[in-house]
Motif scaffolding. Sequence first.
Motif, short mmCIF file in Angstrom:
data_model
loop_
_atom_site.label_atom_id
_atom_site.label_comp_id
_atom_site.label_asym_id
_atom_site.label_seq_id
_atom_site.Cartn_x
_atom_site.Cartn_y
_atom_site.Cartn_z
N CYS A 10 -16.76 13.85 62.78
CA CYS A 10 -16.33 13.84 61.14
C CYS A 10 -16.49 12.57 60.49
O CYS A 10 -16.55 11.57 61.22
CB CYS A 10 -15.06 14.62 61.06
SG CYS A 10 -13.75 13.36 61.78
N GLN A 11 -16.04 12.37 59.30
CA GLN A 11 -15.94 11.12 58.70
C GLN A 11 -15.00 9.90 59.20
O GLN A 11 -14.95 9.12 59.23
CB GLN A 11 -15.73 11.39 57.09
CG GLN A 11 -15.74 9.99 56.18
CD GLN A 11 -16.13 10.58 54.71
OE1 GLN A 11 -15.50 11.57 54.24
NE2 GLN A 11 -17.06 10.01 54.25
N CYS A 12 -13.70 10.76 59.51
CA CYS A 12 -12.61 9.76 59.96
C CYS A 12 -12.63 9.47 61.64
O CYS A 12 -12.02 8.73 62.09
CB CYS A 12 -11.23 10.52 59.58
SG CYS A 12 -10.85 11.75 60.71
N GLY A 13 -13.37 10.08 62.09
CA GLY A 13 -13.68 10.07 63.73
C GLY A 13 -12.47 10.85 64.41
O GLY A 13 -12.62 10.66 65.65
N ALA A 14 -11.85 11.69 63.96
CA ALA A 14 -11.00 12.42 64.81
C ALA A 14 -11.43 13.49 65.51
O ALA A 14 -11.17 13.79 66.59
CB ALA A 14 -9.71 13.24 64.02
N CYS A 74 -12.99 19.04 60.07
CA CYS A 74 -11.96 18.26 60.56
C CYS A 74 -10.41 18.44 59.85
O CYS A 74 -10.62 18.38 58.45
CB CYS A 74 -12.30 16.63 60.43
SG CYS A 74 -10.88 15.59 60.68
N CYS A 77 -9.91 14.75 57.43
CA CYS A 77 -10.73 14.17 56.57
C CYS A 77 -11.57 15.34 55.78
O CYS A 77 -12.30 15.12 54.67
CB CYS A 77 -11.64 13.40 57.02
SG CYS A 77 -12.92 13.68 58.04
#
Length: 136
Positions: A10-14, A74, A77
Amino acid sequence: MAERVLDGGCQCGAVRYRITGESMLAAICHCSMCRRAHAAPAVAWAMFKEEQVTFPKAKPATYASSPEARRGFCPTCGTQISFTASFIPGLIDITIGSLDTPEAVPPTLHYWDSRRLPWMQIGDQLPRYPEFPPEG
Ligand SMILES: [Zn+2]
Ligand SMILES: [Zn+2]
């Protein structure tokens, strides 16, 4: 020869995932459900067997977009990651746009072209199916 590995997330990396091996299908979906879920005119999906995909960090949260289907995203994000459904048992669609290397998985057809937005004109010569294509 070693199997191909694809990473994404995802965009935030979670949420991160790793895919081993080739996709069974890579396609652009024009259905109204994908359009709404992604707030995008069309969505590129790659289909794998569930055992090909691992989530080393957080798993996606899921939303039941219909009684049969779960959309994974996610929870931090909002990036849309996956699609699973009772009508494709054992399989998982992954959003090509969430791959680290989306250029590595080019779509080979369009489906739900009957729902395609009239202004969504894509200049490829790929086959277009009015609904979901036959398997294989
Ligand atoms: Zn995220
Ligand atoms: Zn769709």
